[in-house]
Design an enzyme around this catalytic site. Sequence first.
Site, PDB file in Angstrom:
ATOM      1  N   SER A 176      11.513 -16.618  10.645  1.00 22.75           N
ATOM      2  CA  SER A 176      11.832 -17.098  11.992  1.00 22.75           C
ATOM      3  C   SER A 176      12.359 -15.972  12.870  1.00 22.75           C
ATOM      4  CB  SER A 176      12.879 -18.209  11.926  1.00 22.75           C
ATOM      5  OG  SER A 176      12.492 -19.196  11.002  1.00 22.75           O
TER       6      SER A 176
HETATM    7  N1  SAH Z   1      13.794 -19.915   6.730  1.00 20.86           N
HETATM    8  C1  SAH Z   1      12.675 -19.005   6.566  1.00 20.86           C
HETATM    9  C2  SAH Z   1      11.502 -19.314   7.470  1.00 20.86           C
HETATM   10  C3  SAH Z   1      10.775 -20.454   6.965  1.00 20.86           C
HETATM   11  S1  SAH Z   1       9.146 -20.758   7.561  1.00 20.86           S
HETATM   12  C4  SAH Z   1      13.115 -17.573   6.691  1.00 20.86           C
HETATM   13  O1  SAH Z   1      14.284 -17.318   6.975  1.00 20.86           O
HETATM   14  O2  SAH Z   1      12.272 -16.695   6.464  1.00 20.86           O
HETATM   15  C5  SAH Z   1       9.042 -22.399   6.948  1.00 20.86           C
HETATM   16  C6  SAH Z   1       8.918 -22.539   5.471  1.00 20.86           C
HETATM   17  O3  SAH Z   1       8.941 -23.937   5.186  1.00 20.86           O
HETATM   18  C7  SAH Z   1       7.629 -22.006   4.874  1.00 20.86           C
HETATM   19  O4  SAH Z   1       7.911 -21.020   3.921  1.00 20.86           O
HETATM   20  C8  SAH Z   1       6.970 -23.236   4.243  1.00 20.86           C
HETATM   21  O5  SAH Z   1       6.333 -22.955   2.996  1.00 20.86           O
HETATM   22  C9  SAH Z   1       8.159 -24.141   4.029  1.00 20.86           C
HETATM   23  N2  SAH Z   1       7.855 -25.574   3.906  1.00 20.86           N
HETATM   24  C10 SAH Z   1       6.998 -26.339   4.640  1.00 20.86           C
HETATM   25  N3  SAH Z   1       7.026 -27.609   4.191  1.00 20.86           N
HETATM   26  C11 SAH Z   1       7.919 -27.653   3.165  1.00 20.86           C
HETATM   27  C12 SAH Z   1       8.373 -28.670   2.279  1.00 20.86           C
HETATM   28  N4  SAH Z   1       7.942 -29.939   2.356  1.00 20.86           N
HETATM   29  N5  SAH Z   1       9.294 -28.346   1.339  1.00 20.86           N
HETATM   30  C13 SAH Z   1       9.758 -27.074   1.231  1.00 20.86           C
HETATM   31  N6  SAH Z   1       9.353 -26.073   2.025  1.00 20.86           N
HETATM   32  C14 SAH Z   1       8.445 -26.352   2.977  1.00 20.86           C
END
Ligand code: SAH
Length: 214
Positions: free
Chosen positions: A61
């Site tokens: 993000s």
């Molecule tokens: N917080 C992260 C950015 C995350 S991007 C950072 O600091 O880098 C969003 C993430 O949510 C992705 O890696 C994706 O795989 C995950 N995601 C999407 N749906 C999900 C679910 N149902 N359970 C767990 N993770 C999920």
Amino acid sequence: MTTDPERLMQFLYAIRSKGVTDKRTLEAMEKIDRGRFVKGLFAERAYEDMPLPIACGQTISQPSVVGLMTQALNVQPRDKVLEVGTGSGYQAAILSCLARRVYTVDRHRRLVREAKKVFDALDLTNVTAFSADGSHGLPDQAPFDRILVAAAAEDPPGPLLAQLKVGGIMVLPVGQSDAVQSLIKVTRTETGFDYDELRPVRFVPLLEGMGQDD
Ligand code: SAH
């Protein structure tokens, strides 16, 4: 690299100018080097206030959004926090500076594996990462004082609302994945939930089940 004081200053300045004013949040963002969570070609750009691609087609993000979400979550030192969407692990590392315990889950096993290596290298011993579909929360560790969701659902998932303590706060993006979403703050009260809309955001979708590409 954050060893370059000028780059670090510019990084923190950009975050502050987007409205991140909470001292503890800024201290955590000063301490945790975002460059450790971005690999390959994009590592050079880790100190720009931009989302960047990571493995499995996901993104780390935008730092100012990480800051605004962290600030809105108002984490207290005794708190047990759940993050859904580990991605690179950067947001979880920031939370680990503020909370007693952080649990973070991602549906991509590969992202969890890589994030764990960085947590180990930085000696962040109060973060535990799991591969799981986080839309069900983490029933074994529930309830939580704080929940941060880093992927957008149409509505706050019921299991996550259920796993929030009374007085607890959840910050998450809601809305259709192909449109502008709203970042909202949900506070659990004795009798129900209060909802505050914080700002428009754009996140990857919260998907059901485990990722297939690892
Ligand atoms: N917080 C992260 C950015 C995350 S991007 C950072 O600091 O880098 C969003 C993430 O949510 C992705 O890696 C994706 O795989 C995950 N995601 C999407 N749906 C999900 C679910 N149902 N359970 C767990 N993770 C999920």
